[in-house]
Design an enzyme around this catalytic site. Structure first.
Site, mmCIF file in Angstrom:
data_model
loop_
_atom_site.group_PDB
_atom_site.id
_atom_site.type_symbol
_atom_site.label_atom_id
_atom_site.label_comp_id
_atom_site.label_asym_id
_atom_site.label_seq_id
_atom_site.Cartn_x
_atom_site.Cartn_y
_atom_site.Cartn_z
ATOM 1 N N LYS A 167 0.858 -1.181 0.000
ATOM 2 C CA LYS A 167 0.000 0.000 0.000
ATOM 3 C C LYS A 167 0.898 1.236 0.000
ATOM 4 C CE LYS A 167 -2.654 3.312 2.051
ATOM 5 N NZ LYS A 167 -2.160 4.559 2.693
ATOM 6 N N GLY A 222 4.489 2.095 11.528
ATOM 7 C CA GLY A 222 3.807 3.374 11.684
ATOM 8 C C GLY A 222 3.332 3.604 13.097
ATOM 9 N N SER A 223 2.226 4.330 13.215
ATOM 10 C CA SER A 223 1.720 4.740 14.515
ATOM 11 C C SER A 223 1.037 3.596 15.248
ATOM 12 C CB SER A 223 0.717 5.888 14.352
ATOM 13 O OG SER A 223 -0.464 5.427 13.722
ATOM 14 N N GLY A 226 -2.613 3.351 14.038
ATOM 15 C CA GLY A 226 -2.742 2.683 12.753
ATOM 16 C C GLY A 226 -2.482 1.196 12.841
ATOM 17 N N GLY A 227 -1.434 0.815 13.578
ATOM 18 C CA GLY A 227 -1.096 -0.592 13.697
ATOM 19 C C GLY A 227 -2.170 -1.391 14.406
ATOM 20 N N GLU A 246 5.025 -2.745 13.677
ATOM 21 C CA GLU A 246 6.081 -2.072 14.439
ATOM 22 C C GLU A 246 5.611 -0.645 14.641
ATOM 23 O OE1 GLU A 246 8.436 0.718 14.841
ATOM 24 O OE2 GLU A 246 9.549 0.047 13.077
ATOM 25 N N CYS A 283 11.313 5.781 14.808
ATOM 26 C CA CYS A 283 10.655 5.001 15.865
ATOM 27 C C CYS A 283 11.639 4.627 16.963
ATOM 28 C CB CYS A 283 10.005 3.759 15.283
ATOM 29 S SG CYS A 283 11.164 2.689 14.413
ATOM 30 N N GLU A 370 4.669 8.509 23.195
ATOM 31 C CA GLU A 370 5.553 8.989 22.139
ATOM 32 C C GLU A 370 4.997 10.255 21.501
ATOM 33 O OE1 GLU A 370 7.754 7.251 18.139
ATOM 34 O OE2 GLU A 370 5.707 6.614 18.581
#
Length: 544
Positions: A167, A222-223, A226-227, A246, A283, A370
């Site tokens: 994607k 990503g965030s 989102g994950g 991750e 990250c 974070e």
């Protein structure tokens, strides 16, 4: 879970330095998404059965293509990320090195974990890790090459024998599409089957790939929001699939009393250089510096921050979230002690360091969350007991570091052991923003740093995510996958009857009479040289 897309939906490419639009990329329509995923599913068995030496050649060709188009790709990436040509030129080479590394891992073969046993009754039992099938990849905004369309997830999945549907990231859609074209053309020219790799564009297109019955696993960088959203969606499928997300949290650095007394200025400079690297959009950014009370570390770090050059964040959304995140830290009790110069225009952001009281670091506080961007906290601790209580309140993370006074620092051993309980990688006298692509690397961590603490998205073990164990009992030789056959045509290391066996060794079961339950000790194994597996593909780990 069918998704309908508006026909005019696009991802807009923007220049972070100005915010101006640089073009539009149309979203992939649902019919085309379905066709691409079905194509990946149709060739999954063929790709899984393809010898690792051939997969290695595919990845080697992709690596060569990246390097041949390095200047073009880096310029395009800089237009969409403002990360700078020097960094991006190096990252293209890094992505190429990664592809070659995973190619070498595929050929070496230990990822397959081939095991052969002959049971006491003469039954033959064989086990292998087998590719799961098509993998959906959601790359990162902050590493358009190393964790992007042809980054760690894509290269490790192909090396493991899985087709990939990527994607495109909305932070760099033009680059994503160009990389997709380049990789597709290169794989076709290398003899890879059509459908082994493709790229889709658009939020809903990505969800459609996750929902598709052909998709067997998801790789995401990503965030946390989102994950976890993808993980929940994948679990809601009629046939749930794993999501290897991750996501990252606050990575702590503990400064021992000895280090604070012996080299505080050096530690402060290194900390600031690490948490502002790439405008803090890593990250693995060290977001929390724990220092002995009265050490003067906050002042030393603040002085270093004021020297940092101005820069921009990747997207308008990241810039807005960064500003809001710093404000939340202040509202939670943190105090700004140093700020860098801020760039003008676009998605500019100033590096910032704050201090906070250790007692304010408690469950639910924004101080433990974070904040993506160039910001960090400095927190003082009283003694080892106080430090232990602070560490116990932190969220688990990808990495944790200890800054010591040297090899004889008495506090090192206990701190390394303490951090190992809650992070995926422990460093001593180093900074976590360098992640090498090697056999020993682990880039992961306990939840919420990742959705799967047993998995890594970097290093040789990254292939494990996209394979699963399968045992074959009493299956005739003709019915076995090539990797399990007696003559070891893939030339992989194996464990036979509990004993390690080198590549290039053929297996022959003992000749025992029917019904004999005594395991024969005189099995013969005919050793032959075996052919070299498909080229000398070796790559050193490249750190960022």
């Amino acid at each position: 879970m069918t998704t309908t897309l508006p026909t005019d939906a696009v991802d807009t490419s923007r220049d972070p330095r100005t915010g101006a639009a640089r073009g539009e990329v149309p979203h992939t329509d649902p019919v085309q998404v379905a066709r691409l995923v079905m194509a990946a599913g149709a060739v999954a068995a063929e790709v899984a059965a393809t010898a690792p030496a051939q997969r290695s050649r595919w990845l080697g060709a992709v690596a060569d293509a990246l390097e041949q188009h390095r200047d073009e790709l880096a310029r395009l990436a800089d237009e969409e990320t403002a990360l700078g040509l020097d960094r991006l030129l190096g990252e293209v080479v890094r992505a190429a090195d990664q592809a070659r590394f995973y190619a070498s891992v595929a050929v070496e073969g230990s990822w397959a974990q081939v095991t052969v046993d002959q049971l006491p009754d003469g039954t033959d039992l064989r086990r292998v890790r087998w590719p799961v099938g098509p993998v959906a990849v959601f790359g990162a905004s902050n590493f358009p090459f190393a964790f992007g369309v042809v980054g760690h997830d894509t290269s490790s999945a192909l090396a493991a024998g899985c087709p990939v549907v990527v994607k495109a990231h909305p932070a760099h859609p033009r680059l994503s599409v160009r990389l997709g074209e380049l990789v597709t053309e290169t794989l076709a020219g290398s003899g890879a089957p059509e459908g082994v790799f493709s790229v889709v564009v658009g939020f809903d297109a990505g969800l459609q790939v996750v929902d598709a019955p052909e998709t067997a696993a998801v790789g995401f960088t990503g965030s946390q929001a989102g994950g976890m959203a993808l993980a929940e969606r994948a679990l809601a499928r009629p046939r749930p699939i794993p999501v290897f997300a991750e996501m990252g949290t606050v990575n702590p650095v503990v400064v021992t009393p000895g280090a604070a007394g012996a080299r505080l200025a050096e530690v402060a400079e290194g900390f600031v250089g690490s948490f502002t690297l790439g405008q803090g959009q890593f990250c693995t950014k060290p977001g929390l510096l724990l220092v002995p009370r009265g050490s003067g570390a906050a002042e030393a770090v603040a002085a270093q921050v004021r020297t940092r050059p101005p820069g921009w964040l990747l997207t308008e959304g990241i810039a807005s979230s960064y500003a809001a995140g710093v404000a939340r830290l202040v509202e939670a009790g943190a105090e700004v002690v140093g700020t860098a110069e801020c760039a003008e225009g676009g998605f500019a952001a100033a590096a910032t360091v704050l201090t906070a009281h250790a007692d304010d670091l408690r469950t639910g506080s924004p101080l433990l969350e974070e904040c993506f961007g160039p910001v960090a906290l400095v927190v003082e601790y009283d003694d080892q007991t106080h430090l232990d209580s602070v560490l116990a309140r932190l969220q688990p993370s990808l990495a944790g570091a200890v800054a010591t006074s040297g090899a004889d620092d008495a506090d090192t051993t206990a701190l390394v052991a303490r951090l190992a309980r809650q992070v995926g990688r422990v460093l001593v006298d180093g900074w976590p923003t360098g992640v090498a692509t090697t056999w020993a690397q682990h880039h992961g961590g306990p939840w919420p740093a990742t959705s799967r603490p047993d998995a890594t998205s970097v290093g040789a073990a990254a292939l494990d995510r996209f394979t699963r164990p399968v045992a074959f009992q009493a299956v005739p030789e003709v019915g076995l996958p090539a990797v399990l056959r007696d003559d070891n045509p893939w030339n992989v290391p194996r464990r036979v009857d509990g004993q390690p066996e080198a590549p290039g060794t053929a297996y022959a079961a003992s000749d025992t009479s029917e019904g004999d339950e005594q395991h024969a000790d005189d099995q013969h194994r005919d050793t032959h040289p075996g052919e070299a597996p498909g080229g000398d593909v070796v790559a050193e780990g490249v750190a960022t």
